[in-house]
Motif scaffolding. Structure first.
Motif, PDB file in Angstrom:
ATOM      1  N   MET A 126     -55.061  66.962 -33.518  1.00 13.84           N
ATOM      2  CA  MET A 126     -55.630  66.060 -34.523  1.00 13.84           C
ATOM      3  C   MET A 126     -57.149  66.240 -34.590  1.00 13.84           C
ATOM      4  SD  MET A 126     -52.803  64.506 -35.328  1.00 13.84           S
ATOM      5  CE  MET A 126     -53.478  63.370 -36.528  1.00 13.84           C
ATOM      6  N   GLY A 127     -57.723  65.924 -35.747  1.00 11.26           N
ATOM      7  CA  GLY A 127     -59.182  65.865 -35.897  1.00 11.26           C
ATOM      8  C   GLY A 127     -59.878  67.138 -35.471  1.00 11.26           C
ATOM      9  N   GLY A 128     -60.885  66.984 -34.622  1.00 10.47           N
ATOM     10  CA  GLY A 128     -61.696  68.106 -34.165  1.00 10.47           C
ATOM     11  C   GLY A 128     -60.896  69.123 -33.356  1.00 10.47           C
ATOM     12  N   SER A 129     -59.755  68.726 -32.829  1.00  8.47           N
ATOM     13  CA  SER A 129     -58.865  69.670 -32.139  1.00  8.47           C
ATOM     14  C   SER A 129     -57.884  70.286 -33.133  1.00  8.47           C
ATOM     15  CB  SER A 129     -58.078  68.953 -31.028  1.00  8.47           C
ATOM     16  OG  SER A 129     -58.962  68.421 -30.084  1.00  8.47           O
TER      17      SER A 129
ATOM     18  N   GLU B 127     -67.595  62.604 -39.888  1.00 10.76           N
ATOM     19  CA  GLU B 127     -67.745  62.122 -38.510  1.00 10.76           C
ATOM     20  C   GLU B 127     -69.196  62.113 -38.027  1.00 10.76           C
ATOM     21  OE1 GLU B 127     -64.619  63.353 -35.638  1.00 10.76           O
ATOM     22  OE2 GLU B 127     -63.773  64.419 -37.337  1.00 10.76           O
TER      23      GLU B 127
ATOM     24  N   ILE C  95     -62.898  55.727 -35.291  1.00  9.41           N
ATOM     25  CA  ILE C  95     -61.842  56.504 -34.613  1.00  9.41           C
ATOM     26  C   ILE C  95     -61.449  55.771 -33.326  1.00  9.41           C
ATOM     27  CG2 ILE C  95     -61.241  58.697 -33.493  1.00  9.41           C
ATOM     28  CD1 ILE C  95     -63.114  60.131 -35.429  1.00  9.41           C
TER      29      ILE C  95
ATOM     30  N   LYS D  83     -57.827  54.343 -32.209  1.00  9.20           N
ATOM     31  CA  LYS D  83     -57.170  54.733 -30.951  1.00  9.20           C
ATOM     32  C   LYS D  83     -56.860  53.497 -30.092  1.00  9.20           C
ATOM     33  CE  LYS D  83     -58.679  59.529 -30.821  1.00  9.20           C
ATOM     34  NZ  LYS D  83     -59.430  60.611 -30.193  1.00  9.20           N
TER      35      LYS D  83
ATOM     36  N   SER E  29     -55.776  69.269 -27.483  1.00  7.50           N
ATOM     37  CA  SER E  29     -56.480  67.984 -27.586  1.00  7.50           C
ATOM     38  C   SER E  29     -57.684  68.047 -26.659  1.00  7.50           C
ATOM     39  CB  SER E  29     -55.578  66.818 -27.182  1.00  7.50           C
ATOM     40  OG  SER E  29     -56.361  65.641 -27.047  1.00  7.50           O
ATOM     41  N   TYR E  30     -58.862  67.892 -27.232  1.00 12.98           N
ATOM     42  CA  TYR E  30     -60.065  67.993 -26.391  1.00 12.98           C
ATOM     43  C   TYR E  30     -60.001  66.977 -25.241  1.00 12.98           C
ATOM     44  CZ  TYR E  30     -64.735  68.257 -24.652  1.00 12.98           C
ATOM     45  OH  TYR E  30     -65.791  68.409 -23.806  1.00 12.98           O
ATOM     46  N   SER E  31     -59.759  65.717 -25.591  1.00 10.14           N
ATOM     47  CA  SER E  31     -59.709  64.682 -24.547  1.00 10.14           C
ATOM     48  C   SER E  31     -58.432  64.798 -23.726  1.00 10.14           C
ATOM     49  CB  SER E  31     -59.760  63.296 -25.195  1.00 10.14           C
ATOM     50  OG  SER E  31     -58.613  63.118 -26.022  1.00 10.14           O
TER      51      SER E  31
ATOM     52  N   PRO F  89     -65.395  66.037 -29.248  1.00  6.75           N
ATOM     53  CA  PRO F  89     -64.357  67.043 -29.531  1.00  6.75           C
ATOM     54  C   PRO F  89     -64.766  68.036 -30.621  1.00  6.75           C
ATOM     55  CG  PRO F  89     -63.340  64.893 -29.271  1.00  6.75           C
ATOM     56  CD  PRO F  89     -64.827  64.667 -29.216  1.00  6.75           C
ATOM     57  N   ARG F  90     -65.317  67.513 -31.724  1.00  6.78           N
ATOM     58  CA  ARG F  90     -65.680  68.412 -32.838  1.00  6.78           C
ATOM     59  C   ARG F  90     -66.799  69.377 -32.452  1.00  6.78           C
ATOM     60  NH1 ARG F  90     -66.879  63.404 -33.171  1.00  6.78           N
ATOM     61  NH2 ARG F  90     -68.952  62.599 -33.630  1.00  6.78           N
TER      62      ARG F  90
ATOM     63  N   THR G 296     -54.953  62.128 -26.922  1.00  5.53           N
ATOM     64  CA  THR G 296     -54.656  61.729 -28.305  1.00  5.53           C
ATOM     65  C   THR G 296     -53.152  61.529 -28.459  1.00  5.53           C
ATOM     66  OG1 THR G 296     -56.636  62.793 -29.103  1.00  5.53           O
ATOM     67  CG2 THR G 296     -54.880  62.467 -30.719  1.00  5.53           C
TER      68      THR G 296
END
Ligand code: PA5
Length: 322
Positions: free
Chosen positions: A39-42, A214, A314, A318, A84-86, A135-136, A89
């Motif tokens: 998702m998103g930046g990932s 973002e 965001i 979450k 997923s960076y984190s 992440p982005r 997610t």
């Protein structure tokens, strides 16, 4: 570290990524399709992998940005890449768990979190990216990590030499700063700019929109040629809104002719346009273009007195999911 510093270190971090080890490597010889979850930046990494696979005759790339995956998307020749960076997610974790009920050909790119735990618990191939970034802002590292994991598992989207060569373009910081200064001047008074690209550069147009959303906390529209000639073009006939349009050049001549046709049409309708001229291979264009729009979005945030790093909404979403 400031958001700007994160972008300025893209080259350094990506080169480090190339030296990073893939854990639990498994070699496959028959993969025809890669399904990327994220998702998103990932998730944008999946879109770019899909764009990079356009000219690849062996493997196609599908991207899933949801809690679920389409029922028939995985067969025995499919590899699932979960990014997923984190690593935390929920959409990506849930979709990965579902994928694992259908196949064990799953790989993970993350800096930590639950996704990394899933990878370790299931002895999946995985590679970790440096933590502590937005992440982005980890985009080229996640892209390099993904290409590395795929090639370690026998899935060659691009030649390694081409990847190493392309990453050098991220070292052109002075040029990227100059290009982003020009783009910043163009966008600074825009309220809802439109970003236009051909299908080949759709992922870069989406990346640009996401960066404006973002980092600069701006709205933006994305329109893709040739599809836009069948709908968006008509919208200009009846609107009083003449906000600016950023056009991302292609490496294909006939695509640039389509963009020129559209640009002339926009100008006749009183819309100001700007061409983002990129050069080199598809990967070089994606990397450099992402650096320029990233720097531009930070400059737009600064002039608006906004912190590019914080993404309150965001976080609120979450939290709601928990
Ligand atoms: O760039 C961002 O901060 C977001 O778009 C995140 O990438 C998105 O919320 C998904 O999180 P993650 O990349 O940690 O999976």
């Amino acid at each position: 570290m400031s958001m700007l510093d994160m972008y300025l270190r893209w080259y350094e971090y990506s080169i480090e990524m190339l030296k990073k080890e893939v854990i639990n490597i498994k070699r496959y010889t028959d993969i025809k399709k890669v399904v990327v979850l994220g998702m998103g930046g990932s998730g944008i990494v999946g879109d770019v992998l899909s764009a990079l696979s356009i000219d690849n005759q062996m493997v196609s790339v599908n991207v899933v940005k949801d809690f679920y995956i389409p029922e028939n998307i995985i067969d025995e020749k499919t590899f699932v890449l979960s990014i997923s960076y984190s690593g935390n997610t929920l959409e990506t974790i849930n979709a990965t768990r579902i994928a694992l009920t259908k196949t064990d050909k799953v790989g993970v790119v993350a800096s930590g979190g639950e996704l990394l735990k899933i990878a370790k618990d299931n002895s999946l191939p995985y590679i970790t990216v440096v933590g502590g970034l937005a992440p982005r802002a980890a985009f080229p590292m996640m892209l390099t990590a993904s290409l590395k994991l795929l090639s370690s598992c026998g899935i060659q989207l691009l030649e390694e030499g081409d990847i190493v060569k392309a990453l050098n373009i991220l070292n052109n910081i002075d040029e990227a700063q100059r290009d982003s200064d020009k783009l910043f001047e163009f966008l600074k008074n825009s309220k809802i700019p439109t970003i236009v690209a051909t299908t080949r550069y759709q992922a870069l147009a989406i990346r640009t929109k996401n960066e404006l959303n973002e980092n600069a906390k701006m709205l933006a529209r994305v329109e893709i040629a040739p599809e836009l000639f069948h709908n968006d073009i008509v919208g200009w006939e009846g609107t009083q809104i003449k906000d600016k349009t950023l056009i991302i050049n292609s490496d294909i001549d006939y695509e640039n002719e389509l963009l020129e046709f559209y640009e002339n049409y926009l100008k006749e309708n009183g819309v100001e346009t700007y061409r983002l001229q990129l050069r080199g291979s598809l990967l070089e264009r994606y990397l450099y273009g992402s650096l320029v729009v990233g720097l531009t979005s930070i400059k737009l945030a600064n002039i608006r007195g906004i912190d590019p790093l914080q993404t309150k909404s965001i976080a609120m979403y979450k939290d709601m999911l928990k």
